[in-house]
Design an enzyme around this catalytic site. Structure first.
Site, PDB file in Angstrom:
ATOM      1  N   GLU A 152       0.845  -1.191   0.000  1.00 15.83           N
ATOM      2  CA  GLU A 152       0.000   0.000   0.000  1.00 15.83           C
ATOM      3  C   GLU A 152       0.882   1.243   0.000  1.00 15.83           C
ATOM      4  OE1 GLU A 152      -1.997  -0.512   3.643  1.00 15.83           O
ATOM      5  OE2 GLU A 152      -3.127  -2.266   2.984  1.00 15.83           O
ATOM      6  N   ASP A 168      -5.199  -8.329   5.572  1.00 17.60           N
ATOM      7  CA  ASP A 168      -6.183  -9.226   4.982  1.00 17.60           C
ATOM      8  C   ASP A 168      -5.665 -10.649   4.843  1.00 17.60           C
ATOM      9  OD1 ASP A 168      -8.006  -7.237   4.851  1.00 17.60           O
ATOM     10  OD2 ASP A 168      -7.912  -6.948   2.692  1.00 17.60           O
TER      11      ASP A 168
END
Length: 398
Positions: A152, A168
């Site tokens: 990210e 996740d």
């Protein structure tokens, strides 16, 4: 960006949509008004795998708020309109480096993700609401049998925030880095030698936790799902945190939990006591400022629902502190939160075994194993206000 990714992410200063404290890995360079529209990202393939690698730079263009992807030169392309059922997205893949090779692309001012996959391109779809991200907790997801992961980042006028994430899932390992304005390079995210297998073996050895591990028919261990997805899909018992929560509830029925959520505001304190099924927090004047119901495992692992954390100055900071305390099982051992030293993390028999295993195998101990793993500066993040270059290093599955 998904709710959990946005909450786990990069910095509150990176974009107003991201919730979190302003945290950096190492000493950040001074912010520069001259951050260019794109910076180079060098991707190095040290995985030892022979399959082709595919790279994707997907996100929100900060100047316009539009969602789309960037090509290898950093040019933005908006997603076309999607449909219902979802329609195939344009092929946004970029050819990645071969074994032992490096490829350099340019990344624009995005809040987004750098995906990479081995052997097969990812299947992205578009709905009327935008991009459908892979959801491998769903057995019918077309990406279920693909080995992939993502990083990210936010790049804006204030600099670069780039992190590795396991919020996740824990899958194909990689590290991130940045060359600062002074020429120094900061990196984070590397596993210890043998760390990938060690994480998977640790989960398999813990009663109730082995269901998180997903393996392909050819024997490749693809990933471990996050415990939130484990609870949501039934791969992890929903009662897995109940014993710890019950003990916390009992302790703070007769004692006070003190939360000091801001390191730069040591006099801002909130005081928690349990009454019935509610933990009430008061300020220094004795006024109740927020209350929490007894959380379940999904609320703890997801840092949401009964532990929702709005982007405010009271409930959000208290909630993220509680979330970290539950996941790290420090709420019983220390009535003053948050706990900064990781020496006492994950010591209770009831804890986030997923986060425990991942942190234990990171070379520098840092990871984003749950959404608020940045509480106390334990996250795998690099940041600089004058970034010269970013790095993504694909590591072995060993």
């Amino acid at each position: 960006m998904t709710r959990r990714i946005a909450r786990s992410a990069l910095s509150a200063t990176a974009t107003a949509a991201l919730v979190g404290s302003v945290l950096t890995f190492g000493a950040a360079g001074q912010a520069s008004a001259a951050v260019p529209d794109t910076i180079p990202l060098q991707i190095t393939n040290n995985s030892g795998r022979s399959e082709p690698v595919y790279i994707y730079d997907l996100g929100t263009q900060l100047s316009s708020g539009r969602q789309g992807w960037a090509d290898s030169g950093g040019t933005f392309h908006a997603w076309p309109a999607g449909g219902n059922p979802p329609t195939p997205a344009p092929d946004a893949s970029i050819a990645g480096p071969g074994p032992g090779q490096s490829t350099t692309i340019r990344i624009p001012k995005f809040s987004g993700r750098i995906y990479f996959s081995y052997g097969k391109k990812l299947d992205f779809r578009l709905t009327t609401g935008g991009l459908v991200q892979p959801a491998v907790q769903n057995p019918s997801d077309p990406n279920r049998d693909i080995l992939f992961s993502w990083s990210e980042y936010t790049l804006n006028d204030a600099g670069l925030w780039l992190n590795s994430t396991q919020v996740d899932m824990f899958s194909a390992p990689y590290a991130v880095g940045v060359k600062r304005g002074n020429g120094q390079v900061a990196t984070t995210g590397h596993l210890k030698s043998g760390g990938y297998s060690a994480v998977m073996n640790s989960l398999k050895s813990k009663s109730g936790w082995s269901g998180l591990v997903q393996t392909r028919s050819d024997g490749t261990v693809l990933r471990a799902l996050s415990p939130l997805y484990g609870v949501e899909t039934g791969a992890l018992p929903s009662s897995v945190m109940d014993d710890y929560v019950n003990r916390v509830w009992s302790k703070y029925s007769s004692q006070t939990l003190t939360v000091t959520p801001f390191t730069d505001q040591p006099n801002t304190k909130y005081f928690g006591r349990v009454s019935g099924n509610v933990m009430n927090f008061t300020n220094s004047s004795g006024a109740v400022v927020t209350s929490f119901q007894k959380p379940d495992a999904a609320s703890i692992f997801g840092c949401h629902k009964l532990l929702d954390a709005p982007n405010d100055q009271v409930r959000g900071p208290i909630s993220r502190t509680l979330c970290a305390g539950y996941n790290r099982s420090t709420l019983l051992s220390n009535p003053s939160q948050p706990v900064s030293s990781d020496a006492g993390f994950y010591q209770d028999g009831v804890t986030n075994q997923y986060a425990k295993a991942i942190h234990a195998q990171m070379a520098d101990g840092r990871a984003y194993a749950f959404a608020f793993d940045d509480v106390g500066n334990h996250e795998s993040l690099v940041n600089d206000g004058n970034p010269q270059q970013a790095y993504l290093t694909l590591d072995p599955l060993s």
